[in-house]
Design a protein around this motif. Structure first.
Motif, PDB file in Angstrom:
ATOM      1  N   ASP A 309       0.787  -1.165  -0.061  1.00 22.18           N
ATOM      2  CA  ASP A 309      -0.017   0.013  -0.005  1.00 22.18           C
ATOM      3  C   ASP A 309       0.816   1.233  -0.091  1.00 22.18           C
ATOM      4  OD1 ASP A 309      -1.589   2.151   0.405  1.00 22.18           O
ATOM      5  OD2 ASP A 309      -2.775   1.076   2.146  1.00 22.18           O
ATOM      6  N   GLY A 310       0.888   1.820  -1.009  1.00 24.35           N
ATOM      7  CA  GLY A 310       1.827   2.953  -1.316  1.00 24.35           C
ATOM      8  C   GLY A 310       1.324   4.495  -0.869  1.00 24.35           C
ATOM      9  N   GLY A 311      -0.154   4.454  -0.196  1.00 19.00           N
ATOM     10  CA  GLY A 311      -0.400   5.551   0.094  1.00 19.00           C
ATOM     11  C   GLY A 311      -1.027   6.446  -0.911  1.00 19.00           C
ATOM     12  N   ALA A 312      -1.011   7.874  -0.647  1.00 19.95           N
ATOM     13  CA  ALA A 312      -1.818   8.768  -1.529  1.00 19.95           C
ATOM     14  C   ALA A 312      -0.885   8.989  -2.810  1.00 19.95           C
ATOM     15  CB  ALA A 312      -1.808   9.993  -0.989  1.00 19.95           C
ATOM     16  N   TYR A 313       0.423   9.021  -2.663  1.00 23.92           N
ATOM     17  CA  TYR A 313       1.233   9.561  -3.727  1.00 23.92           C
ATOM     18  C   TYR A 313       2.367   8.396  -4.172  1.00 23.92           C
ATOM     19  CZ  TYR A 313      -1.541  13.595  -3.448  1.00 23.92           C
ATOM     20  OH  TYR A 313      -2.338  14.547  -3.570  1.00 23.92           O
ATOM     21  N   ALA A 343       1.565  -2.342  -6.340  1.00 28.50           N
ATOM     22  CA  ALA A 343       1.869  -1.313  -5.462  1.00 28.50           C
ATOM     23  C   ALA A 343       0.629  -0.450  -5.844  1.00 28.50           C
ATOM     24  CB  ALA A 343       2.854  -0.752  -5.622  1.00 28.50           C
ATOM     25  N   VAL A 344      -0.338  -0.055  -4.685  1.00 26.92           N
ATOM     26  CA  VAL A 344      -1.606   0.457  -4.955  1.00 26.92           C
ATOM     27  C   VAL A 344      -1.524   1.760  -4.279  1.00 26.92           C
ATOM     28  CG1 VAL A 344      -2.785  -1.443  -5.186  1.00 26.92           C
ATOM     29  CG2 VAL A 344      -2.397  -0.716  -3.076  1.00 26.92           C
ATOM     30  N   ARG A 345      -2.498   2.662  -4.572  1.00 28.98           N
ATOM     31  CA  ARG A 345      -2.654   4.000  -4.359  1.00 28.98           C
ATOM     32  C   ARG A 345      -3.934   4.044  -3.237  1.00 28.98           C
ATOM     33  NH1 ARG A 345      -0.926   8.849  -6.638  1.00 28.98           N
ATOM     34  NH2 ARG A 345      -0.777   7.738  -8.573  1.00 28.98           N
ATOM     35  N   THR A 346      -3.723   4.652  -1.944  1.00 34.79           N
ATOM     36  CA  THR A 346      -4.943   4.594  -1.152  1.00 34.79           C
ATOM     37  C   THR A 346      -4.921   6.210  -0.452  1.00 34.79           C
ATOM     38  OG1 THR A 346      -3.902   3.760   0.754  1.00 34.79           O
ATOM     39  CG2 THR A 346      -4.979   2.411  -0.867  1.00 34.79           C
ATOM     40  N   ASN A 347      -5.699   6.424   0.174  1.00 37.99           N
ATOM     41  CA  ASN A 347      -5.696   7.681   1.024  1.00 37.99           C
ATOM     42  C   ASN A 347      -5.065   7.334   2.402  1.00 37.99           C
ATOM     43  OD1 ASN A 347      -8.849   7.995  -0.375  1.00 37.99           O
ATOM     44  ND2 ASN A 347      -7.284   9.699  -0.689  1.00 37.99           N
TER      45      ASN A 347
END
Lengths: 756, 162, 287
Positions: A309-313, A343-347
């Motif tokens: 989970d890469g988070g927002a950026y 690797a994904v983008r999340t908040n």
């Protein structure tokens, strides 16, 4: 035959435990960290950050803030003169949020004022109207194509698969597990700080900043500030630790922009809470792994699905993913692989580089698996690892041959040979027990466990990146001056570089110029690369200088320069009588050379994850002994034994420092460190609740160096910074499993994971 | 005292006048930003890391938790006071010699804590050393070389006293 | 903001009567954190650290009652005659924060803040401590149990300063235990203080009674009166048995009212209380 030096004084050359040149200043408190810098007429800068993990920005009203006495300027996205976004790999991260905020803590505005207190009041007076949105907080959902993207670049940062060999290869032993890692923070002590000094004409800026890569910061800043690169001059301010958190931009653009707008020096400094929001963290991960092995426990195939989970950026997520996926097999022979990684983008909080860079996550999974294979094959954890141990020349699951020396079996055997700690005393001091001064346990409540972890780690950058480092060496009147932009973050490059010069040039007095952008890039202090890359650059420049020196001496004394050598502090004719001190030989002379060290090229990975994408590798083994209060789930790590493949000990004291420090960080991940996030909201941005190991948590460390010089490495030495923190984490968890019989699959292990 | 009164702090034996200060400033802030004594470092603002350790009336405390104005009349010792003429104490030298310094951010606080420990206990056990330093976080070294530095100082001092 | 530096308790009370909503500051380990984080902007601070009257303790040998000034730092409770008299307080003091925090933090501060995680508070509860307060209009006493009224709420009135705590020294065993995730500098996840009064002086008539107080597992410190009564009323021969000690822990856990938060879960806290309570009772009944 050559003459002999009569001096026997020990010199601080390569291989000695030379002491840090900045040690005196640091112990006196006079070393200038970036947060200690100050300029006449300076203002303070501060940042307004989003309280929401995901929201649309409807309006930003700074009117009331402008009216506060002492406020000089306020800036938002509207004031960014150049590129509105930045990023290490893709430029997807806004300097200031414009339409959306995508993580809790995302910067929205910055103010410059006469006192930090004025700044706080001004920030509080800025009114931002949000439409709060439901955060995308589940990495699995980010993979779902029907879920709306939270960023124009989409919710999937990268997908990488590694498909090699027989995709249905299996064996009598099949073991699997799903392993999870929480978010770890680098938690360097010296929080983010910078001082920016604008040029009088407003067309350039000097910035003193604690960072890992001056030139990369410079490049990104210039683009955002709409200035030519040579007008954004960066100097390294003292760095209070990095561990990956300083690879991305944090306050650099904000600070420089405030300076340019106010025409005054600007000092910015984060407190601890802001620091937790101000930099990227280690990727949390969920890794499913399945190993197929023969009856003797030899790996036939590894399967894995990895979700980071890469988070927002995006930060460096795509490179972290490469490391995780390509290290799925661990330091073991493996012909067949089926690896899918995302690797994904999340908040959630943005993630990027932290010491270990994706390999920490893969290693926890593969080492947990190795113990399962051992159990199924009815062999010991040591034996299963020895049976599978990689050797020099073996192939990675990417098809790349490991040309670095790969002394895996030796690391394991030497670790196993290190002494075990004494048994716990029948009447221990409470401080020796898990729980410490909390006096929660008595002797009879404690069980001891032993666990193993072994790791491979790539050294330096990968996937075709033409990484290099630059150094300039000047030899004049017997004194050497070194110039490089290598970030000293505590690891000791400022100690090593003079050792190189002393060895190659025979000079003892070495000066180091400030690290800044007036010389070419040294690359990042990360990926365990600086000893190799910047060491290679300093070594290369020294050798060129030595060549010039020998030419000169040869010319002056009518001797073929090829006969000349450096012996201690003298130039000698190896086939004659000439012996002249370097000081004398360079009197009134000036030799200066610049060298740019490149490593050999690497390749991209193809669509099956095949390619020679890494430069070199280092190996390490860890054995952990823990005491566990099994009823309360409290853990004390008693001892960590390790044999690390370091190539060559250029400075043994520095190596020990990296080993002990890395082990402490790996211990933190194993049992106490986690940024706790609930639906995108960080719950514990303070040292009260983000727990770092204290002096009472540190284990006894017994370390052995495995020195098989790497023929590729310019000084024979591999990087040593990351391996210590990688396999120690699964070793500790394995030890807790040994003590408790619990099938633990997550780090950090919490007390209730053990006892409930 | 109110907002803009001048107050005086006694630091390392000298009187320092604090002027134009916001009265709510911590001792750490005043030392660093008002009095030119940046040796004490701030890393957490809540007494959880020890980087700001000073000695106040003989006690090692976190200066981030001391209201500067309330320290009027007290004796304050900072790391700068250990080596006023630039010569290092044995503790400072041992930290360098034993590799106990990497980034150095925790170092001044640790030096103060170690001096304080050894001023009160000339022969601390291993656990006593660890407990005394348990309020000083180091993120770089893992503490091993720090313990080695303390051991070195203790054994040299004991040897010298015999 | 104004900072006042009284040199005597009388002067402090005078200042407080003039500024009844002033913040009282001794060690600063709570107040300064709030100031540093901008959660609190005091207008007036009265600094009490220099007040000698608060920095003293004494034992009345006749009554075996101990009085500890509100300004005595935790570091001074860890060793020496004060620790010998109240080992459970010494043990609790040793777990407070770090050595730097212990040099500054006080019982007065713990009481002023009145957090359920305050390390000294379970001790005061288990010892049935009396809190002494003074104001310009006089002094009063209040039981600890009435003083702590809720999480970070207490019965101190404007104009009052906590001057000391007093309690009877228990006749039997006393101990303290606190659970945290690492081995130093922990905010308590769950804690307990247990004291045993050995009852009559005659060994034949030995009727021990127990008092146990829990920290961090409720809105206030919890005295486990039901568990205490149950154990106290058991036949003496049974009080030391393994199954009773085990049940004691279970019952104490049931009296706790823990919550889930980012530090831990309610389930774990209740479990930890059970374990701690049993272990403390076991220690107490072994000796």
């Amino acid at each position: 035959m050559s003459s002999v030096s009569t001096s026997t004084r020990q010199r601080d050359v390569l291989g000695t435990s030379a002491l840090r040149p900045d040690g005196g200043a640091k112990v006196q408190g006079s070393f200038a960290f970036s947060s200690d810098l100050w300029a006449e007429n300076m203002l303070w800068g501060a940042t307004l950050r989003s309280p929401h993990p995901y929201a649309r920005i409807i309006s930003i009203d700074t009117t009331a803030a402008w009216k506060i006495a002492g406020v000089e300027t306020i800036i938002t996205h509207e004031d960014v003169p150049g590129q509105l976004t930045y990023g290490l790999i893709s430029s997807d991260q806004p300097v200031f949020a414009k339409d959306f905020v995508r993580y809790m803590g995302e910067p929205i505005a910055a103010v410059a004022a006469d006192h930090p207190e004025t700044c706080r009041r001004a920030l509080a007076a800025i009114v931002v109207e949000y439409e709060v949105l439901t955060p995308l907080a589940d990495g699995e959902r980010a993979l779902d194509p029907t879920v709306a993207p939270i960023h124009p670049d989409g919710n999937v940062i990268r997908e990488l698969q590694i498909i090699r060999g027989d995709q249905s290869a299996t064996g009598p032993i099949v073991v699997e597990g799903t392993y999870e890692l929480g978010i770890q923070d680098q938690a360097f002590l010296g929080t983010e700080a910078a001082l920016a000094l604008p040029d009088h004409d407003g067309k350039g800026v000097d910035v003193y900043v604690a960072t890992q890569w001056l030139h990369e910061d410079q490049k990104q800043m210039a683009a955002c500030l709409n200035l030519p690169v040579d007008k954004v001059r960066l100097t390294l301010g003292g760095v209070g630790g990095a561990f990956g958190a300083r690879e991305d931009i944090s306050l650099q653009v904000h600070c420089a922009l405030l300076a340019l707008r106010t025409s005054r020096p600007i000092k910015m400094q984060y407190g601890r809470e802001e620091s937790f929001f101000g930099h990227v963290h280690r990727h949390p991960a969920k890794i499913w792994m399945r190993h197929h092995a023969d009856a003797d426990g030899r790996i036939i195939r590894v399967e894995s699905r990895m979700l980071l989970d890469g988070g927002a950026y995006a930060s460096t997520s795509s490179a972290v993913l490469t490391n995780a996926a390509t290290h799925a097999q661990g330091p073991y022979k493996c012909d067949n692989a089926t690896v899918y990684s995302y690797a994904v983008r999340t908040n959630n909080p943005p993630c990027g580089a932290m010491r270990g860079f994706g390999v920490v996550q893969a290693c926890f999974a593969h080492e947990s698996q190795m113990d399962k294979i051992a159990a199924a094959a009815r062999i010991s954890p040591v034996e299963v690892r020895l049976r599978n141990a990689m050797e020099t020349g073996d192939l990675l699951i990417t098809g790349q041959p490991v040309e670095s020396v790969a002394p895996v079996a030796r690391c394991i055997r030497e670790t196993a040979a290190l002494p075990m700690p004494d048994e716990l005393s029948p009447t221990p001091d409470p401080l020796e027990l898990p729980g410490g001064s909390g006096r929660t346990a008595d002797r009879q409540h404690i069980k001891r466990g032993i666990g193993w972890g072994v790791s491979i780690k790539n050294i330096m950058y990968s996937e075709g990146f033409d990484d290099y480092s630059t150094a300039r060496v000047t030899l004049q009147d017997g004194v050497v001056t070194l110039k490089f932009a290598t970030s000293e973050v505590g690891q000791g490059f400022v100690t090593l570089a003079p050792q190189i010069a002393r060895t190659v040039l025979g000079v003892d007095q070495i000066l180091i110029d400030p690290m800044d952008t007036s010389i070419g890039s040294a690359g990042s202090t990360s990926a365990s690369r600086q000893t190799w890359m910047s060491g290679g650059a300093v070594d290369g420049a020294c050798r060129l200088v030595r060549e010039r020196l020998f030419e000169r001496v040869g010319q002056q004394h009518n001797i073929d320069p090829l006969r000349l050598a450096i012996d201690r502090t003298d130039v000698v004719d190896t086939m004659g009588d000439l012996r002249i001190s370097v000081a004398e030989a360079t009197l009134g002379q000036r030799f200066e050379e610049t060298f740019e060290y490149h490593h050999r090229p690497t390749e991209d990975l193809d669509e099956n994850g095949q390619g020679n994408c890494h430069v070199a590798f280092a190996f390490v083994a860890h054995r952990a002994v823990v005491d566990v209060d099994t009823e309360l789930g409290l853990v004390k790590v008693v001892q960590v034994a390790t044999a690390q493949d370091i190539g060559r000990a250029l400075n043994p004291l520095s190596v020990v420092g990296q080993i002990e420090g890395g082990i402490a960080q790996g211990l933190g991940l194993a049992v106490m460190e986690e940024i706790i996030v609930d639906n995108g909201r960080v719950q514990n941005p303070s040292f009260t609740d983000y727990l770092l190991p204290t002096a009472l948590d540190a284990p006894v460390v017994v370390a052995s160096f495995v020195e098989e010089p790497d023929p590729q490495a310019p000084l024979g030495a591999k990087g040593v910074g990351e391996p210590p923190c990688i396999s120690v984490t699964p070793a500790i968890v394995a030890a807790i499993r040994d003590a408790t019989g619990k099938d633990l699959s997550r780090v950090p292990v919490r007390p209730y994971d053990i006892c409930l | 005292m109110s907002e803009h009164e001048i107050y005086t702090l006694r630091i390392n034996g000298d009187e320092h006048h604090v002027k134009d200060a916001w009265i709510g400033e911590s001792l750490l802030y005043v030392l660093r930003e008002r009095l030119g004594l940046p040796g004490a470092k701030g890393a957490c603002e809540q007494g959880e890391c020890g980087s700001c350790t000073v000695v106040l009336d003989g006690d090692a405390v976190c200066s981030c938790l001391v209201l500067a104005a309330s320290a009027v009349g007290s004796e304050i010792a900072t790391v700068e006071g250990l080596s006023p003429d630039g010569s290092l104490t044995d503790v400072q030298q041992a930290f360098i010699d034993e590799g106990a310094v990497q980034c150095g951010f925790c170092t001044p606080g640790l030096i103060m804590a170690v001096h304080h420990l050894l001023d009160h206990n000339t022969t601390p056990t291993e656990l006593e050393v660890k407990e005394a330093l348990s309020g000083n976080i180091c993120r770089c070294t893992g503490y091993g070389r720090i313990f080695a530095a303390v051991d070195k100082v203790v054994s040299v001092r004991l040897g010298a006293s015999q | 903001m104004t900072v006042l530096l009284p040199t005597s308790l009388d002067e402090a009370l005078q200042m407080l009567s003039e500024h009844p909503s002033a913040d009282l500051l001794t060690g600063g380990t709570d107040l300064m954190v709030e100031v540093n984080f901008n959660h609190r902007k005091p207008t007036t601070v009265i600094a009490l650290r220099q007040l000698a009257e608060l920095h003293t303790w004494s034992i009345d040998q006749q009554t075996q009652r101990i009085t500890i000034g509100a300004g005595v730092p935790y570091a001074e409770m860890e060793h020496g005659p004060l620790a010998d008299a109240l080992p459970c307080l010494a043990e609790a003091a040793r777990t407070v924060g770090s050595p730097q925090i212990r040099a500054a933090g006080t019982l007065g501060g713990n009481l002023g803040t009145c957090s359920p995680a305050g390390d000294g508070l379970p001790v005061l509860s288990a010892l049935d401590a009396t809190i002494h307060l003074s104001s310009q209009s006089g002094s009063r006493e209040i039981s600890f149990h009435d003083f702590m009224t809720g999480p970070k709420r207490n019965a101190r009135q404007p104009g009052e300063i906590i001057t000391s705590v007093s309690m009877n020294i228990p006749t039997g065993w006393q101990g303290y235990a606190k659970v945290g995730v690492r081995n130093a500098m922990v905010i308590s996840v769950a804690s307990a203080c247990l004291v045993i009064d050995s009852g009559s002086n005659s060994k034949d008539n030995d009727q021990p009674s127990v008092r146990i107080a829990l920290g961090s597992v409720g809105p206030t410190i919890i005295r486990c009166r039901e568990t205490e009564n149950w154990w106290n009323n058991l036949p003496n021969a049974e009080k030391r048995s393994a199954s009773v000690i085990q049940e004691f822990g279970v019952r104490a856990g049931q009296e706790s009212r823990p919550i889930d938060d980012h530090r831990s879960t309610a389930e774990y806290r209740r479990h930890a209380i059970s374990v701690l309570s049993s272990r403390l009772l076991h220690r107490g009944t072994q000796s």
